[in-house]
Write a protein that holds these residues in place. Structure first.
Motif, mmCIF file in Angstrom:
data_model
loop_
_atom_site.group_PDB
_atom_site.id
_atom_site.type_symbol
_atom_site.label_atom_id
_atom_site.label_comp_id
_atom_site.label_asym_id
_atom_site.label_seq_id
_atom_site.Cartn_x
_atom_site.Cartn_y
_atom_site.Cartn_z
ATOM 1 N N SER A 127 0.836 -1.211 0.000
ATOM 2 C CA SER A 127 0.000 0.000 0.000
ATOM 3 C C SER A 127 0.865 1.251 0.000
ATOM 4 C CB SER A 127 -0.945 -0.001 1.196
ATOM 5 O OG SER A 127 -0.225 0.087 2.402
ATOM 6 N N TYR A 128 2.026 1.229 0.687
ATOM 7 C CA TYR A 128 2.932 2.373 0.630
ATOM 8 C C TYR A 128 3.485 2.571 -0.774
ATOM 9 C CZ TYR A 128 3.046 2.184 5.758
ATOM 10 O OH TYR A 128 2.710 2.172 7.076
ATOM 11 N N ARG A 179 2.081 1.646 -3.581
ATOM 12 C CA ARG A 179 0.997 2.158 -4.438
ATOM 13 C C ARG A 179 0.787 3.650 -4.208
ATOM 14 N NH1 ARG A 179 -4.330 -0.823 -3.864
ATOM 15 N NH2 ARG A 179 -4.845 0.648 -5.488
ATOM 16 N N TRP A 180 0.865 4.098 -2.958
ATOM 17 C CA TRP A 180 0.694 5.507 -2.653
ATOM 18 C C TRP A 180 1.814 6.327 -3.284
ATOM 19 C CZ3 TRP A 180 3.382 9.298 -0.022
ATOM 20 C CH2 TRP A 180 2.663 10.464 0.263
#
Length: 106
Positions: A41-42, A44-45
């Motif tokens: 998720s990091y 992707r961010w």
């Protein structure tokens, strides 16, 4: 004992094995899966912010290149804008494509 006789008897024994006795366990997340999901998720961010930065950087470069008559910067800015739009489309379609591939293999 001939080879055909051995093969036929081995096939007969294989046929006797019931397939219903083999357990089929449900999927279970491995240990540490939450940490891996946090890292993904990091990433992707960071990728989303990078695409936005590329888009707005392209706008700045294209505008500065046109204002100060620097054609190389203007062309580079236009390429950055088009590249960021293509990356945004790929970024948006990525989850859908990976999910479709994963669902078809299961």
């Amino acid at each position: 004992m001939s080879l055909t006789h051995v093969i036929s008897e081995s096939l007969a024994q294989i046929h006797l094995l019931p397939a219903q006795d083999i357990p089929n366990p449900g999927p279970q997340a491995p240990p540490g899966a939450a940490a891996i999901e946090a890292v993904v998720s990091y990433v992707r961010w960071i990728a989303g912010v990078s695409i936005l930065g590329l888009f707005f950087g392209g706008i700045v470069a294209a505008t500065a290149g046109r204002l100060w008559d620097h054609h190389g910067s203007g062309r580079l800015g236009a390429r950055m804008i088009v590249g960021s739009l293509a990356l945004a489309v790929l970024f948006g379609l990525g989850y859908t494509l990976v999910s479709q591939f994963a669902a078809s293999s299961a």
